[in-house]
Design a protein around this motif. Structure first.
Motif, PDB file in Angstrom:
ATOM      1  N   TRP A 134      27.010  33.630  61.808  1.00  0.00           N
ATOM      2  CA  TRP A 134      26.783  34.945  61.971  1.00  0.00           C
ATOM      3  C   TRP A 134      28.428  35.451  61.680  1.00  0.00           C
ATOM      4  O   TRP A 134      28.238  35.236  62.666  1.00  0.00           O
ATOM      5  N   ARG A 173      26.935  41.836  64.002  1.00  0.00           N
ATOM      6  CA  ARG A 173      26.087  42.278  64.573  1.00  0.00           C
ATOM      7  C   ARG A 173      24.787  41.992  63.559  1.00  0.00           C
ATOM      8  O   ARG A 173      24.393  41.776  62.867  1.00  0.00           O
ATOM      9  N   ILE A 174      23.740  41.470  64.843  1.00  0.00           N
ATOM     10  CA  ILE A 174      22.107  41.462  64.115  1.00  0.00           C
ATOM     11  C   ILE A 174      21.543  42.268  64.971  1.00  0.00           C
ATOM     12  O   ILE A 174      21.839  41.796  65.795  1.00  0.00           O
ATOM     13  N   ARG A 175      20.432  43.300  64.946  1.00  0.00           N
ATOM     14  CA  ARG A 175      19.617  44.351  65.093  1.00  0.00           C
ATOM     15  C   ARG A 175      18.824  43.463  66.470  1.00  0.00           C
ATOM     16  O   ARG A 175      17.992  42.906  65.370  1.00  0.00           O
ATOM     17  N   ILE A 183      16.274  37.337  63.566  1.00  0.00           N
ATOM     18  CA  ILE A 183      16.294  36.978  61.622  1.00  0.00           C
ATOM     19  C   ILE A 183      15.003  36.193  61.604  1.00  0.00           C
ATOM     20  O   ILE A 183      14.237  35.739  62.501  1.00  0.00           O
ATOM     21  N   GLN A 231      21.698  37.555  72.797  1.00  0.00           N
ATOM     22  CA  GLN A 231      22.214  38.578  72.871  1.00  0.00           C
ATOM     23  C   GLN A 231      22.980  38.843  73.894  1.00  0.00           C
ATOM     24  O   GLN A 231      23.890  39.082  74.917  1.00  0.00           O
ATOM     25  N   HIS A 271      22.218  43.483  70.487  1.00  0.00           N
ATOM     26  CA  HIS A 271      21.916  42.316  69.694  1.00  0.00           C
ATOM     27  C   HIS A 271      22.641  41.407  69.780  1.00  0.00           C
ATOM     28  O   HIS A 271      23.889  40.842  70.396  1.00  0.00           O
ATOM     29  N   LEU A 292      24.701  50.380  63.342  1.00  0.00           N
ATOM     30  CA  LEU A 292      24.805  49.289  62.916  1.00  0.00           C
ATOM     31  C   LEU A 292      24.413  49.989  61.398  1.00  0.00           C
ATOM     32  O   LEU A 292      23.944  50.636  61.099  1.00  0.00           O
ATOM     33  N   PRO A 323      27.312  43.001  58.825  1.00  0.00           N
ATOM     34  CA  PRO A 323      27.029  42.934  60.095  1.00  0.00           C
ATOM     35  C   PRO A 323      25.417  43.286  59.076  1.00  0.00           C
ATOM     36  O   PRO A 323      25.579  44.432  58.301  1.00  0.00           O
ATOM     37  N   ASP A 324      24.833  42.546  60.064  1.00  0.00           N
ATOM     38  CA  ASP A 324      23.357  42.794  59.698  1.00  0.00           C
ATOM     39  C   ASP A 324      22.695  42.999  58.516  1.00  0.00           C
ATOM     40  O   ASP A 324      21.499  43.460  58.386  1.00  0.00           O
ATOM     41  N   GLY A 380      18.361  41.871  57.208  1.00  0.00           N
ATOM     42  CA  GLY A 380      17.724  42.955  57.618  1.00  0.00           C
ATOM     43  C   GLY A 380      17.665  43.823  55.907  1.00  0.00           C
ATOM     44  O   GLY A 380      17.246  44.869  56.061  1.00  0.00           O
TER      45      GLY A 380
END
Length: 260
Positions: free
Chosen positions: A55, A58-60, A64, A75, A79, A172, A233-234, A237
């Protein structure tokens, strides 16, 4: 032990142990890559040009959802940041070519491939992710460019944002696309034209990529990041930030040079 690729105009140094990252890129005698001076930045993301896989960005909360399950990723702060490839040693499989097997804590198992190919006037970098599934993924490349070279004037970046990914108060994405705002930026865009970086009196670099999205980070005084990514990013979601078809599993970036 680092690996060196060079021709009459280009010298590239790759460190397989540090995520198969490009730690130096000298073009016509000028070092163009930088080490970030941002206070408190994670050293793992602070220099050169490194791969972001499986990825990018960022991933919140580092969480996932895939196939009915929810997976917790490592993290950096609040994140998950920039994938797993940049913190792992890669195996060299040919000159300028590297591979890394990635599995847990990522939901699938696969192999990332990173290749570097010198051009007469630049370099081509290509990153791919193969897990033999249609699971969500995003990949990207994260270069840190110097604003000042050893000669010439300060960097002038030709960037033409067309659409901007809106960020909320937490920094984000909200999932919405908006008209670009004025910088400084730490934001994701679709661009109307390929970026061009010019150090007047010294060098000009044109950047081209297969990616639809670019993250621009121009807040620091001494560095600039121009990062091609297959998804914002992200994006996992936010359905509005996801591709219409399959998730792209590869990205390439070419840097070509001329003397201005």
């Amino acid at each position: 032990m680092t690996d060196v690729l060079e021709n009459d105009r280009i010298r590239a140094v790759i460190d397989p142990v540090r995520g198969a990252r490009l730690i130096s890129l000298v073009v016509d005698g000028h070092e163009v890559l930088a080490h970030a001076s941002v206070p408190g930045i994670d050293p793992a993301i602070a220099d050169g040009c490194f791969p972001m896989v499986p990825w990018a960005g960022r991933i919140r909360d580092g969480r996932i959802a895939v196939g009915g399950g929810v997976y917790q990723l490592p993290q950096t702060g609040d994140h998950a940041l920039h994938g797993l490839g940049h913190v792992s040693p890669w195996d060299q499989v040919a000159e300028g070519a590297y591979e890394l097997a990635i599995g847990a804590p990522w939901p699938t198992e696969g192999v990332a491939t990173m290749t570097y190919q010198l051009l007469d006037d630049g370099i081509r970098m290509e990153l791919s992710w193969d897990d033999d599934t249609e699971a969500p993924c995003s990949v990207g490349l994260h270069p840190w460019f110097r604003r000042r070279l050893d000669s010439g004037e300060e960097l002038v970046a030709s960037l033409e944002p067309e659409v901007m990914v809106e960020r909320g108060p937490d920094g984000l994405p909200t999932g919405e696309l908006v008209e670009p705002t004025a910088g400084p930026w730490d934001d994701c865009f679709r661009l109307a034209a390929a970026p061009v970086l010019t150090w007047p009196g010294a060098l000009e670099l044109s950047l081209s990529s297969s990616a639809d999205w670019w993250v621009i980070y121009d807040e620091p005084d001494d560095t600039l990041c121009v990062e091609p990514q297959t998804a914002p990013p992200d994006a996992f979601g936010h359905p509005g930030l996801q591709p219409d078809g399959p998730w792209p599993h590869g990205v390439w970036l070419e840097l070509t040079a001329r003397t201005p």
